[in-house]
Design a protein around this motif. Structure first.
Motif, PDB file in Angstrom:
ATOM      1  N   UNK A  59      35.097 -12.780  10.290  1.00 58.52           N
ATOM      2  CA  UNK A  59      34.526 -12.686  11.626  1.00 58.52           C
ATOM      3  C   UNK A  59      34.416 -11.208  11.968  1.00 58.52           C
ATOM      4  N   UNK A  60      33.208 -10.755  12.220  1.00 53.82           N
ATOM      5  CA  UNK A  60      32.988  -9.350  12.527  1.00 53.82           C
ATOM      6  C   UNK A  60      32.446  -9.189  13.933  1.00 53.82           C
ATOM      7  N   UNK A  61      32.816  -8.102  14.546  1.00 51.39           N
ATOM      8  CA  UNK A  61      32.262  -7.827  15.863  1.00 51.39           C
ATOM      9  C   UNK A  61      32.942  -6.606  16.437  1.00 51.39           C
ATOM     10  N   UNK A  62      32.306  -5.931  17.378  1.00 50.96           N
ATOM     11  CA  UNK A  62      32.930  -4.766  17.992  1.00 50.96           C
ATOM     12  C   UNK A  62      34.113  -5.185  18.865  1.00 50.96           C
ATOM     13  N   UNK A  63      34.913  -4.229  19.300  1.00 51.25           N
ATOM     14  CA  UNK A  63      36.032  -4.615  20.162  1.00 51.25           C
ATOM     15  C   UNK A  63      35.462  -5.210  21.446  1.00 51.25           C
ATOM     16  N   UNK A  64      36.119  -6.261  21.911  1.00 50.18           N
ATOM     17  CA  UNK A  64      35.621  -6.937  23.101  1.00 50.18           C
ATOM     18  C   UNK A  64      34.650  -8.062  22.788  1.00 50.18           C
ATOM     19  N   UNK A  65      34.373  -8.294  21.499  1.00 48.38           N
ATOM     20  CA  UNK A  65      33.411  -9.342  21.155  1.00 48.38           C
ATOM     21  C   UNK A  65      34.064 -10.719  21.160  1.00 48.38           C
ATOM     22  N   UNK A  82      26.351   1.440  15.020  1.00 49.84           N
ATOM     23  CA  UNK A  82      26.241   2.627  15.883  1.00 49.84           C
ATOM     24  C   UNK A  82      24.958   2.568  16.719  1.00 49.84           C
ATOM     25  N   UNK A  83      23.842   2.239  16.068  1.00 47.45           N
ATOM     26  CA  UNK A  83      22.567   2.135  16.793  1.00 47.45           C
ATOM     27  C   UNK A  83      22.684   1.103  17.906  1.00 47.45           C
ATOM     28  N   UNK A  84      23.301  -0.039  17.556  1.00 49.32           N
ATOM     29  CA  UNK A  84      23.411  -1.105  18.538  1.00 49.32           C
ATOM     30  C   UNK A  84      24.228  -0.664  19.750  1.00 49.32           C
ATOM     31  N   UNK A  85      25.370  -0.034  19.494  1.00 49.29           N
ATOM     32  CA  UNK A  85      26.192   0.323  20.651  1.00 49.29           C
ATOM     33  C   UNK A  85      25.518   1.425  21.476  1.00 49.29           C
ATOM     34  N   UNK A  86      24.794   2.317  20.831  1.00 45.26           N
ATOM     35  CA  UNK A  86      24.079   3.329  21.605  1.00 45.26           C
ATOM     36  C   UNK A  86      22.973   2.715  22.451  1.00 45.26           C
ATOM     37  N   UNK A  87      22.280   1.753  21.860  1.00 46.41           N
ATOM     38  CA  UNK A  87      21.216   1.085  22.617  1.00 46.41           C
ATOM     39  C   UNK A  87      21.785   0.357  23.824  1.00 46.41           C
ATOM     40  N   UNK A  88      22.946  -0.289  23.593  1.00 50.20           N
ATOM     41  CA  UNK A  88      23.540  -1.044  24.692  1.00 50.20           C
ATOM     42  C   UNK A  88      24.001  -0.101  25.800  1.00 50.20           C
ATOM     43  N   UNK A  92      25.519  -6.156  31.153  1.00 52.25           N
ATOM     44  CA  UNK A  92      25.320  -6.062  29.718  1.00 52.25           C
ATOM     45  C   UNK A  92      25.275  -7.447  29.087  1.00 52.25           C
ATOM     46  N   UNK A  93      26.151  -8.315  29.553  1.00 54.78           N
ATOM     47  CA  UNK A  93      26.167  -9.669  29.014  1.00 54.78           C
ATOM     48  C   UNK A  93      24.840 -10.367  29.282  1.00 54.78           C
ATOM     49  N   UNK A  94      24.315 -10.165  30.498  1.00 57.19           N
ATOM     50  CA  UNK A  94      23.069 -10.838  30.841  1.00 57.19           C
ATOM     51  C   UNK A  94      21.909 -10.364  29.974  1.00 57.19           C
TER      52      UNK A  94
END
Lengths: 239, 205
Positions: free
Chosen positions: A39-45, B175-181, B194-196
């Motif tokens: 299971x992969x995901x950033x922290x808080x996932x 990295x790209x994903x978190x920067x985009x978010x 962000x969730x929405x």
């Protein structure tokens, strides 16, 4: 084949409105015998929440968790504790060994707590230590071992007594690359021998040891690879 | 990739014919970069033209055996002691694709990233499986100097290279994903907003 672990529409909300946090949002997830799932995901996932719920350490706000066909919700606290000792092996990033006990005593502990006679528990512990390649360290204390050796003890403790569900939360976190690979090799071998494993990690190279990799984002499964079993993606979070 | 230098380096080990060179190349690199035998012979012709190798008769079965020249040995030595150039980074289709995805309107960048991450992860799983197989098949003293152990080591190093590259790509995608978010959240740290935002991206899959 029946899954060893089955989560159905599991939701976990921490706190209360309006400050509630949705850690998991309707997740369905299975791990089958012989299968290692990462299971992969950033922290808080939500990946650690997923693991604690699968291991009966935390309870879902909604949805069900079954381990080897038994619904954890129907078990009550004592039943769940027993399930954790007999069916579920947990491996943590921090090893969580008891410093005052030797390697063999640490591994034997869950068996003794479960009422197995000390002699037999000790014999099982030695066998488990042998399987993880450190039979010669059975009488050492955790403080006299390297991180990699301690994690091997923790894995022996997680599998002793033929437990069939192994849950590992960043088990390689504090270890160097090569030692970490050794730990993954062990987890892999246990799964090849018929256990079901769930490995939570943020390291792609470690997740790559799994048969399936599930990606979590904000408490939802957004994708997975190695989808031999497409039926795993049955929950609303899966699409 | 320099087929020319790879073949010359193999010839330095011992004289060989075309098929043999291809087999030796693939034993070391797996089928990661397959060589067709036509490519091998074209390269051998060029090596001969440039005075780096020469055809030195045939073996009993009529295979033309190639042998390295002194100039060829110098060329190999220079190749090994010169770093691979980075002045012109190889064109990276993924980087270009993402650079365009974030600028062209109407592209669901989140989905582009996730699909690539899954595909790269699947490749990484394959490489890891191959590594496990290689490790299981290797004789314990594979480091021994009998040639085949050396080829096992070479192949496992090539696999490691693929593993590292795939891993780097996944890290870059994360990295790209978190920067985009972060950019989408406008820096206001609004967790729910962000969730929405994520919801429509999932619906699109």
């Amino acid at each position: 084949m029946n899954p060893v672990l089955k989560l159905t529409d599991v939701t976990r909300i921490h706190g209360e409105a309006p400050h509630e946090v949705l850690a998991l949002r309707g997740i369905s997830f299975e791990a089958h015998p012989g299968e290692l799932v990462a299971v992969m995901g950033p922290s808080g996932s939500g990946k650690s929440t997923l693991l604690t719920i699968a291991g009966g350490l935390d309870r879902p706000t909604a949805g069900s968790v079954t381990v080897e066909g038994t619904d954890l919700a129907g078990l009550g606290q004592h039943g769940r504790a027993r399930m954790r000792r007999t069916s579920i092996g947990y491996v943590f990033q921090g090893f969580n060994l008891i410093p005052a006990l030797t390697a063999a005593e640490n591994v034997a502990l869950p068996r003794e707590l479960d009422g197995v006679a000390p002699r037999r528990a000790r014999a099982e512990a030695r066998k488990a230590l042998e399987e993880v390649g450190i039979a010669d360290l059975a009488d050492r204390f955790p403080d006299d071992m390297s991180g990699g050796q301690q994690q091997r003890v923790a894995i022996a403790r997680a599998v002793v007594g033929e437990r069939r569900l192994i849950l590992a939360d960043e088990p390689t976190g504090a270890l160097d690359t090569e030692t970490g690979e050794g730990i993954l090799q062990l987890l892999r071998a246990r799964c090849d021998a018929g256990a079901a494993g769930v490995l939570v990690t943020h390291e792609a190279r470690h997740a790559a040891w799994a048969d399936r990799v599930v990606f979590l984002r904000d408490g939802v499964v957004v994708d997975e690879t190695g989808a031999d079993r497409v039926d795993v993606l049955t929950g609303p979070g899966a699409r | 990739m320099s087929v020319k230098h790879a073949l010359l380096a193999l010839l330095e080990q011992q004289p060989m014919y075309g098929y043999q060179l291809r087999a030796e190349f693939e034993q070391r690199t797996g089928t990661t970069w397959p060589l067709n035998v036509g490519q091998v012979y074209t390269t051998l012709t060029r090596l001969e033209r440039d005075g780096l190798a020469f055809a030195d008769g045939e073996d009993g079965e009529g295979h033309v055996i190639y042998r390295i020249t002194d100039a060829g040995r110098d060329e190999v030595a220079t190749w090994f002691t010169t770093p691979v150039g980075r002045t012109q980074p190889p064109r990276d289709e993924l980087a270009i694709k993402l650079a365009l995805a974030v600028t062209v309107p109407g592209v669901d960048v989140g989905t582009v990233i996730q699909q690539q991450r899954s595909a790269t992860m699947a490749a990484l799983q394959d490489y890891t499986r191959l590594k496990r197989q290689a490790a299981a098949g290797a004789v314990p003293d594979a480091g021994a100097d009998d040639g085949s152990g050396g080829a096992d080591l070479a192949w496992s190093l090539v696999l490691d290279s693929l593993v590292f590259a795939a891993e780097a790509e996944i890290r870059w995608l994360d990295h790209c994903e978190s920067r985009l978010r972060r950019a989408a959240a406008g820096g206001v740290g609004r967790r729910n907003a962000r969730l929405d935002e994520e919801a429509p991206a999932r619906g699109a899959r």
